[in-house]
Design a protein around this motif. Structure first.
Motif, PDB file in Angstrom:
ATOM      1  N   ILE A 135       0.853  -1.192   0.000  1.00 42.52           N
ATOM      2  CA  ILE A 135       0.000   0.000   0.000  1.00 42.52           C
ATOM      3  C   ILE A 135       0.890   1.245   0.000  1.00 42.52           C
ATOM      4  CG2 ILE A 135      -1.911   1.179   1.158  1.00 42.52           C
ATOM      5  CD1 ILE A 135      -2.502  -1.711   0.242  1.00 42.52           C
ATOM      6  N   ARG A 136       0.525   2.229  -0.797  1.00 37.97           N
ATOM      7  CA  ARG A 136       1.303   3.475  -0.822  1.00 37.97           C
ATOM      8  C   ARG A 136       1.267   4.137   0.559  1.00 37.97           C
ATOM      9  NH1 ARG A 136       2.058   5.436  -6.218  1.00 37.97           N
ATOM     10  NH2 ARG A 136       0.660   4.425  -7.724  1.00 37.97           N
ATOM     11  N   PRO A 137       2.394   4.463   1.130  1.00 42.77           N
ATOM     12  CA  PRO A 137       2.377   5.184   2.413  1.00 42.77           C
ATOM     13  C   PRO A 137       1.993   6.647   2.206  1.00 42.77           C
ATOM     14  CG  PRO A 137       4.633   4.846   1.666  1.00 42.77           C
ATOM     15  CD  PRO A 137       3.756   4.111   0.696  1.00 42.77           C
ATOM     16  N   GLY A 138       1.445   7.254   3.243  1.00 43.44           N
ATOM     17  CA  GLY A 138       1.140   8.681   3.202  1.00 43.44           C
ATOM     18  C   GLY A 138      -0.222   9.038   2.655  1.00 43.44           C
ATOM     19  N   ILE A 139      -1.034   8.058   2.243  1.00 42.00           N
ATOM     20  CA  ILE A 139      -2.387   8.348   1.755  1.00 42.00           C
ATOM     21  C   ILE A 139      -3.277   8.683   2.952  1.00 42.00           C
ATOM     22  CG2 ILE A 139      -4.428   7.371   0.647  1.00 42.00           C
ATOM     23  CD1 ILE A 139      -2.613   5.710  -1.109  1.00 42.00           C
ATOM     24  N   LEU A 140      -4.054   9.757   2.833  1.00 45.88           N
ATOM     25  CA  LEU A 140      -4.917  10.208   3.924  1.00 45.88           C
ATOM     26  C   LEU A 140      -6.387  10.129   3.529  1.00 45.88           C
ATOM     27  CD1 LEU A 140      -3.008  13.423   5.091  1.00 45.88           C
ATOM     28  CD2 LEU A 140      -2.897  11.130   6.102  1.00 45.88           C
ATOM     29  N   PHE A 141      -7.230   9.823   4.502  1.00 39.66           N
ATOM     30  CA  PHE A 141      -8.672   9.875   4.279  1.00 39.66           C
ATOM     31  C   PHE A 141      -9.128  11.335   4.203  1.00 39.66           C
ATOM     32  CE2 PHE A 141      -8.443   5.551   5.965  1.00 39.66           C
ATOM     33  CZ  PHE A 141      -9.344   4.890   5.132  1.00 39.66           C
ATOM     34  N   ALA A 142     -10.223  11.550   3.498  1.00 42.37           N
ATOM     35  CA  ALA A 142     -10.821  12.884   3.432  1.00 42.37           C
ATOM     36  C   ALA A 142     -11.290  13.302   4.826  1.00 42.37           C
ATOM     37  CB  ALA A 142     -11.995  12.881   2.457  1.00 42.37           C
ATOM     38  N   PRO A 143     -11.366  14.602   5.099  1.00 47.22           N
ATOM     39  CA  PRO A 143     -11.820  15.063   6.419  1.00 47.22           C
ATOM     40  C   PRO A 143     -13.193  14.501   6.778  1.00 47.22           C
ATOM     41  CG  PRO A 143     -10.934  16.887   5.137  1.00 47.22           C
ATOM     42  CD  PRO A 143     -11.014  15.720   4.208  1.00 47.22           C
ATOM     43  N   HIS A 144     -13.316  14.039   8.024  1.00 46.85           N
ATOM     44  CA  HIS A 144     -14.582  13.463   8.487  1.00 46.85           C
ATOM     45  C   HIS A 144     -14.592  13.470  10.013  1.00 46.85           C
ATOM     46  CE1 HIS A 144     -17.870  10.567   9.074  1.00 46.85           C
ATOM     47  NE2 HIS A 144     -18.221  10.844   7.836  1.00 46.85           N
ATOM     48  N   PRO A 145     -15.749  13.711  10.630  1.00 45.34           N
ATOM     49  CA  PRO A 145     -15.798  13.742  12.100  1.00 45.34           C
ATOM     50  C   PRO A 145     -15.496  12.399  12.750  1.00 45.34           C
ATOM     51  CG  PRO A 145     -18.003  13.926  11.153  1.00 45.34           C
ATOM     52  CD  PRO A 145     -17.036  14.098  10.028  1.00 45.34           C
ATOM     53  N   ALA A 146     -15.595  11.303  12.001  1.00 45.56           N
ATOM     54  CA  ALA A 146     -15.288   9.991  12.576  1.00 45.56           C
ATOM     55  C   ALA A 146     -13.839   9.905  13.040  1.00 45.56           C
ATOM     56  CB  ALA A 146     -15.574   8.893  11.554  1.00 45.56           C
ATOM     57  N   PHE A 147     -12.956  10.728  12.437  1.00 42.03           N
ATOM     58  CA  PHE A 147     -11.537  10.691  12.790  1.00 42.03           C
ATOM     59  C   PHE A 147     -11.154  11.757  13.824  1.00 42.03           C
ATOM     60  CE2 PHE A 147     -11.679   9.442   8.191  1.00 42.03           C
ATOM     61  CZ  PHE A 147     -11.416   8.090   8.381  1.00 42.03           C
ATOM     62  N   ALA A 148     -12.060  12.670  14.124  1.00 46.14           N
ATOM     63  CA  ALA A 148     -11.725  13.798  15.005  1.00 46.14           C
ATOM     64  C   ALA A 148     -11.398  13.308  16.419  1.00 46.14           C
ATOM     65  CB  ALA A 148     -12.884  14.790  15.042  1.00 46.14           C
ATOM     66  N   ARG A 149     -10.332  13.843  16.985  1.00 41.66           N
ATOM     67  CA  ARG A 149      -9.912  13.477  18.342  1.00 41.66           C
ATOM     68  C   ARG A 149      -9.789  14.726  19.201  1.00 41.66           C
ATOM     69  NH1 ARG A 149      -7.635   8.250  18.932  1.00 41.66           N
ATOM     70  NH2 ARG A 149      -7.469   7.107  16.943  1.00 41.66           N
ATOM     71  N   ASP A 150      -9.934  14.521  20.507  1.00 47.72           N
ATOM     72  CA  ASP A 150      -9.781  15.645  21.429  1.00 47.72           C
ATOM     73  C   ASP A 150      -8.323  15.761  21.871  1.00 47.72           C
ATOM     74  OD1 ASP A 150      -9.339  13.654  23.303  1.00 47.72           O
ATOM     75  OD2 ASP A 150     -11.342  13.807  24.194  1.00 47.72           O
ATOM     76  N   GLU A 151      -8.077  16.651  22.833  1.00 47.34           N
ATOM     77  CA  GLU A 151      -6.710  16.910  23.276  1.00 47.34           C
ATOM     78  C   GLU A 151      -6.063  15.686  23.918  1.00 47.34           C
ATOM     79  OE1 GLU A 151      -9.303  18.735  23.806  1.00 47.34           O
ATOM     80  OE2 GLU A 151      -8.863  20.531  22.614  1.00 47.34           O
ATOM     81  N   GLN A 152      -6.873  14.776  24.442  1.00 51.06           N
ATOM     82  CA  GLN A 152      -6.339  13.559  25.058  1.00 51.06           C
ATOM     83  C   GLN A 152      -6.183  12.413  24.051  1.00 51.06           C
ATOM     84  OE1 GLN A 152      -8.964  15.344  26.687  1.00 51.06           O
ATOM     85  NE2 GLN A 152      -7.255  16.367  27.739  1.00 51.06           N
ATOM     86  N   GLY A 153      -6.498  12.696  22.783  1.00 52.38           N
ATOM     87  CA  GLY A 153      -6.354  11.677  21.758  1.00 52.38           C
ATOM     88  C   GLY A 153      -7.545  10.760  21.620  1.00 52.38           C
ATOM     89  N   ARG A 154      -8.639  11.059  22.325  1.00 50.52           N
ATOM     90  CA  ARG A 154      -9.839  10.228  22.234  1.00 50.52           C
ATOM     91  C   ARG A 154     -10.732  10.720  21.091  1.00 50.52           C
ATOM     92  NH1 ARG A 154     -11.145  11.147  28.511  1.00 50.52           N
ATOM     93  NH2 ARG A 154     -11.112  13.227  27.585  1.00 50.52           N
ATOM     94  N   HIS A 155     -11.454   9.789  20.484  1.00 51.99           N
ATOM     95  CA  HIS A 155     -12.378  10.176  19.419  1.00 51.99           C
ATOM     96  C   HIS A 155     -13.485  11.052  19.995  1.00 51.99           C
ATOM     97  CE1 HIS A 155     -10.583   6.625  17.303  1.00 51.99           C
ATOM     98  NE2 HIS A 155     -10.673   7.460  16.288  1.00 51.99           N
TER      99      HIS A 155
END
Length: 761
Positions: A135-155
């Motif tokens: 798999i090509r490294p460095g590929i990113l998913f499009a922006p989505h709230p499913a990936f959003a994390r808080d300051e503690q790293g939690r979704h």
């Protein structure tokens, strides 16, 4: 004092009769609007880097990559998702190229003891095929709230409770968005979803036959899902998250972060083509978890509506049955435009953008056009850059117009419309539901023989050479003699030896359709002489389930089909629904006779022969065998054909399979359509294709030219403004006449009021 008599000119009080107001306003507005721009878009659209196209009927049913298998869904799925492989945009025959993968992987073959075998090993010795895909490294998913994390790293949004969704109805309504890097695990999760009871997976039957352990995983997931849903009503929209990461899949592993290992049972050369489809596009577990939360389904949020991918575009607007908008994915890495093509591509300007970074277009807007005539008119006016991005027949329609009218030809040529034409791999067929008691397989040997003769008689009677060779030339094509179009290994289309002996015969070295007399003989043998039941005497009435609401232009085609059945004395009744309802009817086996089509997924005969493979039936398997046809001998040969490389042995097996289905006639075979796209002169890099579905990123717009042409082709008509003073003078004249009449009436009224007083005195 008596009541005042009403004036014949209307109420005396007031400056203008109320009944005149609407007419006066219409006159003024009509004159003003006649001088206005007729563009259906906001100001500035012409010069924006936006591709404008349309869709007909209703919005796509599902954009979930595991479930999506309809042509009208591909304009979105293939722009949003990114499979491991794809097809070279310009090369023909089609050539696979890596997309999310670094390279096209060749399989390693193992025997039953997992010992290596040579690449040319006999298929009977091969127990496993192993694909190691980087798999090509460095590929990113499009922006989505499913990936959003808080300051503690939690979704941030993975623990929503009932009611916390609030007024949010799209992923874009969430304050925080996030992303992460694509890994091999995302492809494993996607493959597992085919076994999930939560997803309609039309190719699960195919995948389960080949991917090691997938069928067993399906059994496990059904059991686990039942546990999770215990106590919930069957109609419950909110269901606990079925986390597929909990259960391993033997045939899909990730030895490294960016290394995907897929193990198949036996040899299956066609597997590489499946890796170029969105069925094998990556699905992040976070998206599944996000959409499984309370309230999401009720708010219309799911992968079916709001996809999450790594491709060049992301869905940013969805107004069901009205409008969809794709915008450039800000996280997409970019790809170079190809520098190689076919003879003639350079001269056509298709190599002018060699090496430039794609995508070129920022935004894709799709609006609903329910009627074909206004849809077509918008393209002619320039207000659509392409009529429908995924439909390969629009160019045929416009080319047909040019043949019919010299004036139309002149107009199209003056405007520089582009209609590149090709012969591609597809079929349009009329199918019989194998589960139907009248036109299907039949329960007894006697009934099976009768039903077969009925299907054969109908197959002869429907004159596709007439219908799609001479009448409906806007849907032109060549009559099919079996399921395989030209351009595929195993196809004998276009040759004398490749004709269907059930429907045609050879006369003087030419293939001609059998006569109606022969069809009537078969019909009588089926028990319906002259279209009537031999026992009851009642007329034979059959039902044609059509996938669109009939419009005037479609009605002519339906009338023609009705006449084809009428040649045999059979009454055909049309049962029309919209496409989504039609799909539901097909899934439950409620159709009797229907028309459908198939655009090749990959350039191999298996992709057409599997449309008649029993375990791939629509009913019970959610497969693409829409006729639900089943023949044990055909199914056995199909399995044999799958593992063979192209060559004489495979050709012989294919010939035998085609002979079986010609005799059984689960289809009336239909025709192989021509393909031609339609592009405006300001759209660059347009090349028609049925297999290349991520075409939007290759297109480039000359927006300045578009703005100029819009202005030239849709000049405002200023002359109505010259009539405005005349209309106003006429209105003033009418007001003056009304005022004078009112004054005269008032004077008469006053005079009449004095006379009674004088008499009293």
């Amino acid at each position: 004092m008596g009541a005042r008599a009403p004036s014949p000119l209307g109420p005396i009080a007031g400056p203008l009769p109320r009944r005149w107001l609407p007419a006066a306003l219409v006159i003024v507005l009509a004159l003003l609007l006649a001088a206005c721009d007729n563009s259906p878009y906001p100001a500035g659209t012409a010069r924006s880097n936006t591709l404008l196209n349309a869709f007909q009927e209703r919005s796509p049913r599902s954009l979930d990559p595991t479930a999506s298998y309809n042509n009208n869904e591909t304009p979105y799925t293939y722009q949003v998702y990114e499979p491991l492989y794809g097809y070279h945009y310009l090369k023909r025959p089609y050539a696979l190229v890596p997309k999310a993968a670094e390279a096209i992987a060749e399989p390693r073959y193992l025997d039953a003891q997992r010992r290596p075998l040579p690449p040319d090993a006999d298929p009977g010795q091969i127990a496993y095929s192993v694909y190691d895909i980087r798999i090509r490294p460095g590929i990113l998913f499009a922006p989505h709230p499913a990936f959003a994390r808080d300051e503690q790293g939690r979704h941030r949004y993975h623990a929503l409770k009932a009611g916390e969704l609030g007024e949010r109805r799209t992923p874009l309504d969430f304050e925080h968005q996030g992303t992460r890097e694509l890994t091999a695990e995302d492809f494993i999760y996607a493959l597992k979803r085919h076994a999930s009871p939560r997803v309609e997976a039309p190719v699960f039957g195919v995948f389960a036959e080949h991917v090691l352990g997938l069928k067993a995983l399906g059994d496990t997931l059904r059991t686990e899902d039942a546990k999770l849903r215990q106590g919930l009503p069957a109609s419950a929209l909110d269901k606990p998250f079925l986390d597929l990461r909990r259960w391993p899949l033997e045939g899909a592993q990730a030895p490294e972060k960016h290394l995907l290992r897929i193990t198949l049972k036996g040899k299956y050369p066609q597997w590489k083509y499946w890796l170029a489809m969105t069925f094998m596009a990556p699905v992040p577990w976070e998206a599944d978890a996000f959409y499984a939360q309370p309230g999401m389904a009720g708010a219309g949020m799911s992968l079916a509506a709001w996809p999450v991918g790594t491709g060049p575009y992301m869905l940013t607007e969805r107004i069901t049955d009205r409008r969809h908008v794709l915008e450039r994915n800000p996280n997409f890495r970019g790809e170079p435009y190809p520098c190689e093509g076919m003879p003639g591509d350079k001269e056509a300007g298709l190599l002018d953008d060699c090496g430039k970074t794609m995508p070129f277009i920022d935004r894709i807007v799709s609006t609903n056009e329910r009627e074909k005539l206004p849809h077509k008119a918008k393209f002619i006016q320039g207000y659509l850059d392409v009529p429908e991005i995924e439909r390969p027949e629009w160019g045929i329609e416009f080319l047909s117009d040019m043949q019919d009218s010299a004036a139309t030809r002149r107009l199209y040529e003056e405007r520089g419309f582009q209609f590149p034409k090709t012969v591609d791999i597809s079929i349009a067929y009329l199918g019989f539901n194998w589960l139907d008691p009248v036109v299907g397989r039949g329960d007894t040997p006697q009934q099976q023989a009768r039903n077969r003769r009925l299907r054969q008689a109908i197959s002869i009677a429907i004159d596709y050479e007439e219908g799609y060779g001479r009448i409906f030339i806007n849907k032109a094509g060549e009559a099919a003699h079996g399921p395989l179009p030209a351009g595929l290994f195993g196809s004998r289309h276009g040759t004398v030896e490749g004709h269907n002996p059930v429907t045609h015969r050879v006369v003087g070295g030419k293939v001609v359709r059998r006569s109606i007399a022969e069809a009537r003989r078969l019909l009588a043998e089926a028990g319906y002489p002259d279209g009537r039941d031999a026992k009851s005497g009642r007329p034979l009435v059959l039902y044609y389930d059509f996938q669109r609401v009939p419009t005037p232009e479609i009605r002519a085609e339906l009338d023609w089909l009705t006449r084809q059945f009428g040649k045999l004395g059979i009454q055909l009744e049309i049962r029309a629904t919209d496409y989504n309802q039609f799909q539901e009817k097909m899934r439950h086996g409620r159709a009797q006779i229907f028309s459908w089509g198939w655009l090749a997924d990959y350039p191999d005969p298996e992709n057409f022969l599997f449309l008649l493979y029993g375990p791939n039936a629509k009913v019970g398997h959610d497969g693409e065998n829409s006729s639900n046809y089943r023949n044990p001998e055909y199914d056995r040969l199909y399995k044999q054909m799958q593992s063979l490389d192209d060559g004489p042995r495979r050709q012989a097996v294919i010939d035998e399979m085609v002979d079986i289905v010609r005799q059984d006639a689960p289809w009336a075979w239909g025709y192989f359509p021509y393909a031609a796209s339609a592009f405006q002169p300001w759209v660059h890099n347009g090349k028609p294709s049925l297999l290349v579905r991520d075409m939007a990123k290759y297109y480039r717009l000359d927006t300045e030219l578009r703005a100029q042409r819009w202005a030239e082709w849709n000049r405002p008509q200023w002359w109505p403004l010259l009539l405005l003073p005349v209309a106003l003078l006429a209105l003033l004249w009418r007001l003056r006449a009304h005022w004078r009449a009112r004054e005269a009436a008032a004077g008469r009224s006053e005079a009449g009021a004095k006379r009674p007083g004088e008499a009293a005195a």
